[in-house]
Every structure is written in C-alpha cells, then in structure tokens.
Design a protein around this motif. Structure first.
Motif, PDB file in Angstrom:
ATOM      1  N   GLN A  20       0.769  -1.162  -0.181  1.00  0.00           N
ATOM      2  CA  GLN A  20       0.107  -0.023  -0.124  1.00  0.00           C
ATOM      3  C   GLN A  20       0.767   1.281  -0.110  1.00  0.00           C
ATOM      4  OE1 GLN A  20      -3.623   0.026   2.047  1.00  0.00           O
ATOM      5  NE2 GLN A  20      -4.115  -1.362   0.505  1.00  0.00           N
ATOM      6  N   ALA A  21       1.918   1.197   0.855  1.00  0.00           N
ATOM      7  CA  ALA A  21       2.977   2.287   1.028  1.00  0.00           C
ATOM      8  C   ALA A  21       3.366   2.882  -0.459  1.00  0.00           C
ATOM      9  CB  ALA A  21       3.873   2.280   1.964  1.00  0.00           C
ATOM     10  N   SER A  22       4.034   1.595  -1.141  1.00  0.00           N
ATOM     11  CA  SER A  22       4.591   1.754  -2.436  1.00  0.00           C
ATOM     12  C   SER A  22       3.662   2.296  -3.394  1.00  0.00           C
ATOM     13  CB  SER A  22       5.201   0.239  -2.821  1.00  0.00           C
ATOM     14  OG  SER A  22       6.367   0.116  -2.102  1.00  0.00           O
ATOM     15  N   LEU A  23       2.582   1.731  -3.325  1.00  0.00           N
ATOM     16  CA  LEU A  23       1.614   2.077  -4.329  1.00  0.00           C
ATOM     17  C   LEU A  23       0.924   3.568  -4.382  1.00  0.00           C
ATOM     18  CD1 LEU A  23      -0.699  -1.019  -5.184  1.00  0.00           C
ATOM     19  CD2 LEU A  23       0.997   0.065  -6.828  1.00  0.00           C
ATOM     20  N   THR A  24       0.875   4.062  -2.975  1.00  0.00           N
ATOM     21  CA  THR A  24       0.538   5.207  -2.640  1.00  0.00           C
ATOM     22  C   THR A  24       1.549   6.312  -3.146  1.00  0.00           C
ATOM     23  OG1 THR A  24      -0.859   4.491  -0.870  1.00  0.00           O
ATOM     24  CG2 THR A  24      -0.214   6.945  -0.632  1.00  0.00           C
ATOM     25  N   LYS A  27       1.400   6.505  -6.933  1.00  0.00           N
ATOM     26  CA  LYS A  27       0.267   7.508  -7.201  1.00  0.00           C
ATOM     27  C   LYS A  27       0.761   9.109  -7.026  1.00  0.00           C
ATOM     28  CE  LYS A  27      -4.453   8.023  -6.286  1.00  0.00           C
ATOM     29  NZ  LYS A  27      -5.667   7.891  -5.694  1.00  0.00           N
ATOM     30  N   ALA A  28       1.157   9.476  -5.781  1.00  0.00           N
ATOM     31  CA  ALA A  28       1.443  10.659  -5.490  1.00  0.00           C
ATOM     32  C   ALA A  28       2.428  11.214  -6.388  1.00  0.00           C
ATOM     33  CB  ALA A  28       2.125  10.955  -3.903  1.00  0.00           C
ATOM     34  N   TRP A  29       3.301  10.479  -6.884  1.00  0.00           N
ATOM     35  CA  TRP A  29       4.383  10.978  -7.681  1.00  0.00           C
ATOM     36  C   TRP A  29       3.849  11.129  -9.033  1.00  0.00           C
ATOM     37  CZ3 TRP A  29       6.982  10.160 -12.343  1.00  0.00           C
ATOM     38  CH2 TRP A  29       8.047  10.651 -12.452  1.00  0.00           C
ATOM     39  N   VAL A  30       2.967  10.222  -9.781  1.00  0.00           N
ATOM     40  CA  VAL A  30       2.674  10.394 -10.745  1.00  0.00           C
ATOM     41  C   VAL A  30       1.688  11.712 -10.858  1.00  0.00           C
ATOM     42  CG1 VAL A  30       0.903   9.612 -12.526  1.00  0.00           C
ATOM     43  CG2 VAL A  30       2.561   8.114 -11.543  1.00  0.00           C
ATOM     44  N   GLN A  39      -4.852  11.301 -20.706  1.00  0.00           N
ATOM     45  CA  GLN A  39      -5.698  10.269 -20.405  1.00  0.00           C
ATOM     46  C   GLN A  39      -4.993   8.958 -19.933  1.00  0.00           C
ATOM     47  OE1 GLN A  39      -9.108   9.993 -20.386  1.00  0.00           O
ATOM     48  NE2 GLN A  39      -8.842   7.969 -19.643  1.00  0.00           N
ATOM     49  N   ASP A  40      -3.755   8.897 -20.389  1.00  0.00           N
ATOM     50  CA  ASP A  40      -2.723   7.837 -19.923  1.00  0.00           C
ATOM     51  C   ASP A  40      -2.405   8.068 -18.581  1.00  0.00           C
ATOM     52  OD1 ASP A  40      -2.486   6.763 -22.683  1.00  0.00           O
ATOM     53  OD2 ASP A  40      -0.823   7.775 -22.961  1.00  0.00           O
ATOM     54  N   VAL A  41      -2.094   8.959 -17.920  1.00  0.00           N
ATOM     55  CA  VAL A  41      -1.956   9.383 -16.710  1.00  0.00           C
ATOM     56  C   VAL A  41      -3.372   9.084 -15.814  1.00  0.00           C
ATOM     57  CG1 VAL A  41      -1.473  10.940 -14.783  1.00  0.00           C
ATOM     58  CG2 VAL A  41      -0.161  11.047 -17.041  1.00  0.00           C
ATOM     59  N   ALA A  42      -4.329   9.444 -16.255  1.00  0.00           N
ATOM     60  CA  ALA A  42      -5.665   9.148 -15.574  1.00  0.00           C
ATOM     61  C   ALA A  42      -5.904   7.608 -15.559  1.00  0.00           C
ATOM     62  CB  ALA A  42      -6.763   9.718 -16.233  1.00  0.00           C
ATOM     63  N   ASP A  43      -5.577   7.001 -16.585  1.00  0.00           N
ATOM     64  CA  ASP A  43      -5.918   5.520 -16.552  1.00  0.00           C
ATOM     65  C   ASP A  43      -4.579   4.950 -15.677  1.00  0.00           C
ATOM     66  OD1 ASP A  43      -7.522   5.797 -18.542  1.00  0.00           O
ATOM     67  OD2 ASP A  43      -6.306   5.243 -20.114  1.00  0.00           O
ATOM     68  N   PHE A  44      -3.577   5.331 -15.771  1.00  0.00           N
ATOM     69  CA  PHE A  44      -2.630   4.725 -14.885  1.00  0.00           C
ATOM     70  C   PHE A  44      -2.944   5.062 -13.309  1.00  0.00           C
ATOM     71  CE2 PHE A  44       1.592   4.872 -12.458  1.00  0.00           C
ATOM     72  CZ  PHE A  44       1.983   3.576 -12.663  1.00  0.00           C
ATOM     73  N   VAL A  45      -3.551   6.043 -12.842  1.00  0.00           N
ATOM     74  CA  VAL A  45      -3.933   6.320 -11.255  1.00  0.00           C
ATOM     75  C   VAL A  45      -5.058   5.421 -11.266  1.00  0.00           C
ATOM     76  CG1 VAL A  45      -4.927   8.341 -10.250  1.00  0.00           C
ATOM     77  CG2 VAL A  45      -3.080   8.964 -11.433  1.00  0.00           C
ATOM     78  N   THR A  46      -5.903   5.056 -12.324  1.00  0.00           N
ATOM     79  CA  THR A  46      -7.073   4.415 -11.935  1.00  0.00           C
ATOM     80  C   THR A  46      -6.640   2.976 -11.619  1.00  0.00           C
ATOM     81  OG1 THR A  46      -8.553   5.450 -13.486  1.00  0.00           O
ATOM     82  CG2 THR A  46      -9.036   3.341 -12.984  1.00  0.00           C
ATOM     83  N   VAL A  47      -5.592   2.415 -12.299  1.00  0.00           N
ATOM     84  CA  VAL A  47      -4.943   1.049 -12.324  1.00  0.00           C
ATOM     85  C   VAL A  47      -4.513   1.017 -10.912  1.00  0.00           C
ATOM     86  CG1 VAL A  47      -3.219  -0.449 -12.864  1.00  0.00           C
ATOM     87  CG2 VAL A  47      -4.876   0.590 -14.731  1.00  0.00           C
TER      88      VAL A  47
END
Length: 112
Positions: A20-24, A27-30, A39-47
């Motif tokens: 969870q910490a790594s993914l969080t 996500k914050a970095w992105v 749209q690519d960034v939005a899709d990545f954040v959704t994943v």
C-alpha cells in the motif's frame, strides 16, 4: 519506477503495508510530476487505485488434497506388480514429488 518494483516485491512476499505504501507513493509521484490532463496518466492512476484495493493477506487456497490425489495417480502409472512390458513410466516432469522433511533453519555462522 522503484516504488512500483517495491510494490511488486511486497506482492510476492504478501506484505500488505509495503504494498500500500509503495503504490500510494507511486500515485502521489505521478499526480505531482505528470500531466494531470493526460488520459494515460488518468488510466495509470485508476489502475493504481484498483491495485490499492487488493488484499494480499487473503489466505491462499489449500491445494494439498489435489496435490496428494495427483501424486497418487502418478504413483499408479508404474505399479510394482506390473510386468516390465506393462509398466508405464511417468515422464520425469510428472513423477511424484518425494515427501520433504522439515529441516532446521541454519543460522549465520553454521549454527542450527
């Protein structure tokens, strides 16, 4: 990239907190450094959000009964009472796995 690799390792080791910490962090970095209107960034954040919902600590299914049944079937392919002409040998990859005895963990310095 490192935070994604940390998340992969955490998934393999089933460490929910590191996952969870790594993914969080990823996500914050992105969200901080990449174009938010892409749209690519939005899709990545959704994943990443979907991955954050994954429970790594869910118990693994018990497959021991299936494993033992398969070993029994494989042992039956070469019955001891069959003549050499009738005996069917299982291919090496399909031969039963021998029972593994638990071993003492070896600590540094050679002490058990």
């Amino acid at each position: 990239r490192l935070t994604i690799e940390q998340a992969q390792l955490a998934a393999l080791k089933r460490h929910q907190d590191v996952w969870q910490a790594s993914l969080t962090n990823a996500k914050a970095w992105v969200e901080t450094y990449l174009a938010g209107d892409s749209q690519d960034v939005a899709d990545f954040v959704t994943v990443i959000d979907e991955l954050l919902a994954v429970d790594l600590e869910k118990p693994m299914p018990d497959i021991s009964a299936s494993f033992n049944a398969l070993n029994d079937v494989l042992r039956g392919l070469a019955p001891e009472s069959a003549s050499p002409q009738e005996r069917v040998e299982a291919p090496e990859a399909l031969r039963p796995v021998p029972e593994i005895e638990p071993q003492e963990e070896v600590l540094e310095g050679g002490a058990a």
